[in-house]
Scaffold this motif. Structure first.
Motif, PDB file in Angstrom:
ATOM      1  N   SER A   1     100.750 -21.609  49.424  1.00 29.64           N
ATOM      2  CA  SER A   1     101.185 -21.045  48.171  1.00 29.64           C
ATOM      3  C   SER A   1      99.669 -20.585  47.888  1.00 29.64           C
ATOM      4  O   SER A   1      99.384 -19.273  47.230  1.00 29.64           O
ATOM      5  N   GLN A   2      98.504 -20.914  47.972  1.00 34.27           N
ATOM      6  CA  GLN A   2      97.266 -20.828  47.548  1.00 34.27           C
ATOM      7  C   GLN A   2      96.838 -19.225  47.760  1.00 34.27           C
ATOM      8  O   GLN A   2      96.653 -18.712  47.418  1.00 34.27           O
TER       9      GLN A   2
ATOM     10  N   LYS B   1     100.521 -26.497  50.270  1.00 28.16           N
ATOM     11  CA  LYS B   1      99.306 -25.921  49.478  1.00 28.16           C
ATOM     12  C   LYS B   1      98.135 -25.209  49.514  1.00 28.16           C
ATOM     13  O   LYS B   1      98.325 -24.128  48.456  1.00 28.16           O
TER      14      LYS B   1
END
Length: 329
Positions: free
Chosen positions: A128-129, A125
């Motif tokens: 990806s962010q 997460k």
């Protein structure tokens, strides 16, 4: 062979085109053992030509581990390699007195034989962010974020190497402390392996322990006359082209942004496809850059006092006899 007091792990390394894979296979057949690849690119699927993955015929029935098991998009590191390799070694050494590790990725070999501490694994997460924010805001934003998170590393890192900048940022965010504060020593990171260094050496701020190895490493490095080695490298590149390197590179060209494809042989072909090099120039550049990488490999291994050197000009029988004599000592 007579049962040994301690299990032995024979590490066969050396520069590109020195004959590591063939020697590992021949030795494994004699010892009734298996081979673990220590190559940071052979572990990926889709690129067997440029990474010189041993063919089925070249393996001669010897079981090989950690080759062509990951997709090009998959993340891998030296720490993950150690975790995987140690599990495989334990399994092999339950049945055999010896196991063989073969490859030229220096960081992987150092991590396995000398031990590492563990950095935190970056959650997908967060990665990806951060990647999305980087795409949206640009390179200057990423560099400024590193400056805010880790001024010390900001002053040291090559800010043109955006992969290293990105890694420093994602580790700083995950750990909650500057990336530089986790590094226990500096390393010269070789071309194509910068991402492998993410999990290499860290301070006591991260709790970890180095497992006491139940086996002994015997390190073999193939070396010899530079001109002979360079001739073998040049010839090998030509064989790769004849075997379909250009077609292999075209099949993965649309994924050229991936770190798994940041390797000698593909980078030059991508430049050819982009119109920046002629085909002949790309081939010549591959040969040159492979020779440069081979010199880096030899320089790296010179620091290791535990390495036993074998001349590449020796016959295969003489090489094997030398290794067997080390086992008997």
């Amino acid at each position: 062979m007579q049962s040994l007091k301690r299990k032995k792990v024979i590490v066969i390394t050396g520069p590109t085109a020195s004959g590591k894979s063939a020697l590992a296979v021949d030795l494994a057949k004699i010892l009734g053992s298996e081979v673990i690849s220590a190559d940071s690119r052979q572990i990926y699927k889709e690129i067997p030509i440029v990474t010189a993955v041993p063919s089925i015929e070249e393996r001669k029935g010897v079981n090989h581990h950690l080759i062509e098991i990951l997709n090009l998009e998959d993340y891998y590191s030296a720490a993950k390699f150690v975790e995987d390799a140690e599990k495989i070694l334990d399994n092999i050494l339950e049945e055999s007195d010896t196991a063989i590790v073969c490859g030229g990725s220096m960081l992987y070999l150092d991590a396995l034989t000398k031990g590492i501490d563990m950095l935190p694994t970056v959650p997908q997460k967060i990665r990806s962010q951060l990647m999305e924010e980087w795409k949206e805001n640009g390179n200057d934003w990423l560099i400024e974020k590193l400056k805010n998170l880790d001024k010390s590393y900001y002053k040291l890192v090559d800010l043109r190497n955006l992969k290293r900048v990105f890694h420093a940022v994602e580790i700083s965010i995950t750990a909650g402390v500057p990336y530089s504060s986790l590094l226990s020593r500096n390393r010269n990171i070789s071309e194509g392996e910068e991402n492998d260094a993410v999990n290499i050496s860290f301070s006591n701020q991260i709790d970890s322990t180095k497992r006491i190895q139940p086996y002994e490493f015997i390190k073999i490095c193939l070396t010899g006359d530079r001109e002979l080695l360079f001739e073998r490298i040049n010839a090998r590149v030509l064989r790769m082209m004849e075997s379909g390197l250009e077609e292999e590179a075209r099949r993965v060209y649309h994924k050229r942004h991936l770190n798994s494809l940041n390797t000698v042989g593909l980078k030059e072909m991508f430049q050819y496809f982009d119109g920046n090099l002629s085909r002949e120039e790309a081939i010549s550049r591959i040969q040159k850059n492979t020779r440069v990488y081979a010199k880096k490999q030899l320089t790296w291994h010179k620091r290791d006092k535990e390495i036993n050197y074998l001349d590449i000009s020796l016959s295969e029988k003489d090489k094997i006899d030398f290794i067997l004599s080390l086992l008997r000592k």
